[in-house]
Design an enzyme around this catalytic site. Structure first.
Site, PDB file in Angstrom:
ATOM      1  N   HIS A 169      13.280  28.637  -6.224  1.00  0.00           N
ATOM      2  CA  HIS A 169      13.365  28.003  -7.957  1.00  0.00           C
ATOM      3  C   HIS A 169      12.833  26.913  -8.135  1.00  0.00           C
ATOM      4  CE1 HIS A 169      16.060  31.536  -8.343  1.00  0.00           C
ATOM      5  NE2 HIS A 169      16.396  31.470  -7.185  1.00  0.00           N
ATOM      6  N   GLU A 192       4.299  11.502  12.013  1.00  0.00           N
ATOM      7  CA  GLU A 192       4.081  10.296  12.615  1.00  0.00           C
ATOM      8  C   GLU A 192       3.580  10.518  13.969  1.00  0.00           C
ATOM      9  OE1 GLU A 192       7.737   7.809  13.942  1.00  0.00           O
ATOM     10  OE2 GLU A 192       7.374   7.039  12.195  1.00  0.00           O
ATOM     11  N   GLY A 215      11.078   7.521  19.411  1.00  0.00           N
ATOM     12  CA  GLY A 215      12.121   7.577  18.315  1.00  0.00           C
ATOM     13  C   GLY A 215      12.482   8.734  17.609  1.00  0.00           C
ATOM     14  N   ARG A 216      11.092   9.433  17.567  1.00  0.00           N
ATOM     15  CA  ARG A 216      11.357  10.744  16.833  1.00  0.00           C
ATOM     16  C   ARG A 216      11.660  11.879  17.749  1.00  0.00           C
ATOM     17  NH1 ARG A 216       6.410   8.406  16.634  1.00  0.00           N
ATOM     18  NH2 ARG A 216       4.514   9.223  17.611  1.00  0.00           N
ATOM     19  N   LYS A 226       4.630  -2.798   7.239  1.00  0.00           N
ATOM     20  CA  LYS A 226       5.829  -4.026   7.821  1.00  0.00           C
ATOM     21  C   LYS A 226       5.219  -5.227   7.899  1.00  0.00           C
ATOM     22  CE  LYS A 226       7.852  -0.636  11.059  1.00  0.00           C
ATOM     23  NZ  LYS A 226       8.053  -0.538  12.799  1.00  0.00           N
ATOM     24  N   GLU A 256      15.202  -2.839   8.090  1.00  0.00           N
ATOM     25  CA  GLU A 256      16.425  -1.882   7.403  1.00  0.00           C
ATOM     26  C   GLU A 256      17.707  -1.833   7.915  1.00  0.00           C
ATOM     27  OE1 GLU A 256      13.112  -0.850   7.976  1.00  0.00           O
ATOM     28  OE2 GLU A 256      12.322   0.120   6.503  1.00  0.00           O
ATOM     29  N   LYS A 260      15.957   1.689  18.479  1.00  0.00           N
ATOM     30  CA  LYS A 260      15.282   1.553  19.686  1.00  0.00           C
ATOM     31  C   LYS A 260      14.923   0.139  19.992  1.00  0.00           C
ATOM     32  CE  LYS A 260      11.429   3.218  22.292  1.00  0.00           C
ATOM     33  NZ  LYS A 260      10.299   4.200  22.566  1.00  0.00           N
TER      34      LYS A 260
HETATM   35  O1  F6P Z   1       8.738   2.488  11.554  1.00  0.00           O
HETATM   36  C1  F6P Z   1       8.569   3.678  12.216  1.00  0.00           C
HETATM   37  C2  F6P Z   1       9.593   3.799  13.359  1.00  0.00           C
HETATM   38  O2  F6P Z   1       9.065   2.892  14.484  1.00  0.00           O
HETATM   39  C3  F6P Z   1       9.717   5.170  13.837  1.00  0.00           C
HETATM   40  O3  F6P Z   1       8.899   5.435  14.958  1.00  0.00           O
HETATM   41  C4  F6P Z   1      11.163   4.945  14.563  1.00  0.00           C
HETATM   42  O4  F6P Z   1      11.797   6.151  14.564  1.00  0.00           O
HETATM   43  C5  F6P Z   1      11.845   3.961  13.254  1.00  0.00           C
HETATM   44  O5  F6P Z   1      10.802   3.236  12.859  1.00  0.00           O
HETATM   45  C6  F6P Z   1      13.044   3.206  13.662  1.00  0.00           C
HETATM   46  O6  F6P Z   1      12.852   2.456  14.819  1.00  0.00           O
HETATM   47  P1  F6P Z   1      14.014   1.753  15.726  1.00  0.00           P
HETATM   48  O7  F6P Z   1      14.816   2.988  16.178  1.00  0.00           O
HETATM   49  O8  F6P Z   1      13.361   0.984  16.503  1.00  0.00           O
HETATM   50  O9  F6P Z   1      15.015   0.970  14.575  1.00  0.00           O
END
Ligand code: F6P
Length: 558
Positions: free
Chosen positions: A401, A371, A285-286, A529, A231, A225
């Protein structure tokens, strides 16, 4: 369609979003709590014994899904008081705000309009007072065109090869939703490219995926987003280096596409505007798998199946928007969750899909719920008392199990949502019967338990007696009276998966209304972060603002 238009025409409201007090300070809650205490001595078994119609009474149906909540520790009065609580928390008003596209995410001044992503073409949908439906369908059309080209072999790599593998690079909502849906729908996907997911900054994941792939036949979908997530950017840059080393810099155009709201950052990364699929800041995002974030899903299952996923979610949106509270499945689930967590003190919520293809469902739901509602303050900024329990789980029968021992005999009570597709998507009918029997048996066992007398009779019949018998008994007793929901899907197809996911999304929203929190920001992820960035800048020991423990490990970064 006429009906759809009426459904989408909601009346915006102007009440103050910060006008809220903690759930536990309301009169409606006091009534709920006192009834929960009064009901405490009544077992689930006696509730069933006293009401021959209980299994039918505490049941709701929508969009082909059935919710059996008769194994919850409630009676008719409890349900009535919970529905009054929803009223006292202005559930209907907040639902209107959600559907009318008001900026209910007040800390970021954003509307929350994922329902617009799955509304049929032509249904007017607004976010922050602006029509958004044409934009939504414009992107869906572009996605469909692109997916048809890739799936049909018209889109070729830089050396003229068909694309055989898709790699979605993204994390959080840009990973969990598409990953879960791809796995869930693999059986109905038909022929198409293989889809892989890379999320972790631990490059072990990227290396393992790339190790299986031919660069000439691989397409990367960089999904973010913000297009700034550490990452995702680290993995995307590493993937680009891998591709350029094999095919040269000009190949990027044919092997990288992007999904983002940040078009400038995508362009700066070197991905062409024509290969970028946008979405909007009113999509959390979620809650984003229904948008271009679902591109990997559409590449795997095709535009037709993706449309079925959206249709199922839309059907649930309409149910949530229109059904009376007493029949409203997401609201009922939320009220039961509040009953279990806030009134009965159950510390966590277990999700147990009896479907191997839903192995990623608990993880998706963890982000969705924790979240969203893992908040310590009310919308007003005042302290909240008790918000989301930890959500966790695994597929049945595997979980039986592993952690089910604790569910049956541990000291805490952890309510379970059993999720069961009734029809199998394979031919091994006998094994599917085993799966169903296990699911029903676990829910029944949690409820009925096993008394000391039953254990005594059972062991006595096997010849055990005297002190040995008495010593054995306590270890074999099950307290029972442990609540669960059973959620039935006719089958695990795109439509019913969409409905199931939307049901949980709306449950999360309804919970946020009951608890009085903003479900749509996530400030809690920021501090870590910031500190990680600071650690990456620090030389060993030269940051006096860091604690001694952290400073003592800084040399690991050298
Ligand atoms: O760090 C949490 C978050 O902001 C989530 O809410 C989101 O889904 C995820 O990181 C990834 O964010 P992006 O889509 O901006 O890379």
């Amino acid at each position: 369609m006429g009906e759809d238009r009426a459904w989408s025409r909601r009346i915006p409201t102007t009440a103050d979003p910060a006008d809220v007090i903690a759930l536990e300070r309301t009169d409606a809650w006091a009534d709920v709590l006192s009834h929960a205490r009064a009901l405490d001595a009544t077992s689930l078994l006696s509730l069933f014994a006293g009401d021959a119609t209980r299994a039918q009474t505490f049941r709701a149906q929508a969009c082909g899904l059935t919710l059996d909540y008769s194994k919850q520790r409630i009676d008719a009065r409890a349900l009535q008081l919970l529905l009054k609580l929803a009223e006292a928390r202005q559930f209907t008003l907040w639902r209107e705000r959600l559907f009318s596209g008001e900026a209910i995410n007040h800390t970021e001044n954003r509307a929350v309009m994922h329902v617009a992503l799955r509304a049929p073409r032509g249904v007017p949908m607004q976010a922050d007072g602006k029509r958004v439906d044409a934009d939504v369908h414009g992107v869906l059309d572009r996605m469909a065109g692109f997916c048809e080209r890739v799936r049909g072999g018209d889109w070729r790599g830089a050396r003229g090869d068909r694309i055989a593998d898709i790699v979605n690079i993204g994390i959080g909502g840009s990973d969990l939703g598409p990953r879960m849906v791809c796995e869930a729908l693999a059986a109905v996907a038909g022929p198409g490219p293989r889809v892989h997911f890379v999320a972790n900054v631990d490059a072990a994941q990227l290396v393992a995926v790339l190790g299986q792939l031919d660069p000439a036949r691989t397409l990367f979908v960089v999904t973010s987003k913000t297009f700034t997530t550490q990452e995702t950017m680290a993995n995307a840059h590493a993937a680009r280096r891998w591709l350029v080393d094999a095919l040269g810099a000009d190949a990027v155009e044919k092997h990288f596409v992007a999904v983002s709201t940040n078009l400038e950052a995508v362009a700066a990364f070197g991905i062409d505007r024509a290969n970028t699929f946008g979405f909007w800041d009113w999509v959390g995002g979620r809650y984003s798998v229904w948008s271009a974030v679902g591109l990997a899903v559409m590449l795997q299952v095709g535009p037709g199946r993706f449309a079925e996923l959206l249709a199922g979610a839309h059907a649930m949106d309409r149910h949530f928007a229109d059904a009376a509270p007493a029949q409203n499945m997401p609201l009922l689930l939320a009220l039961l969750a509040v009953w279990n967590h806030n009134a009965l003190g159950c510390p966590t919520q277990v999700i147990a899909p009896y479907a191997q293809r839903l192995a990623c469902f608990p993880g998706w739901l963890q982000q969705l719920e924790m979240e969203s509602n893992g908040k310590g303050v009310l919308r007003s900024g005042e302290p909240a008392s008790q918000t989301t329990p930890a959500v966790w789980g695994d597929v049945g029968t595997n979980g039986q199990h592993a952690f089910f021992q604790m569910l049956h005999q541990g000291t805490g009570v952890h309510p379970v949502d059993f999720i069961l597709p009734v029809a199998a998507d394979h031919d091994l009918a006998d094994q599917h019967r085993l799966l169903i029997a296990n699911c029903l048996a676990q829910a029944a066992a949690l409820m009925r338990g096993k008394t000391a007398d039953e254990v005594r009779a059972e062991l006595g019949a096997r010849g055990l007696e005297g002190a040995a018998l008495e010593q054995a008994i306590p270890h074999r007793v099950f307290p029972g009276n442990r609540p669960s929901n059973l959620i039935l899907l006719p089958r695990l197809d795109a439509y019913h998966l969409g409905a199931l996911m939307a049901m949980y999304e709306h449950r999360t929203f309804a919970l946020s209304v009951l608890w009085g929190v903003n479900a749509y920001d996530q400030w809690g992820v920021e501090l870590g972060k910031q500190l990680a960035a600071r650690l990456l800048q620090s030389g060993v020991g030269d940051d006096p603002g860091l604690d001694g423990s952290t400073r003592s490990h800084l040399e690991l970064l050298n």
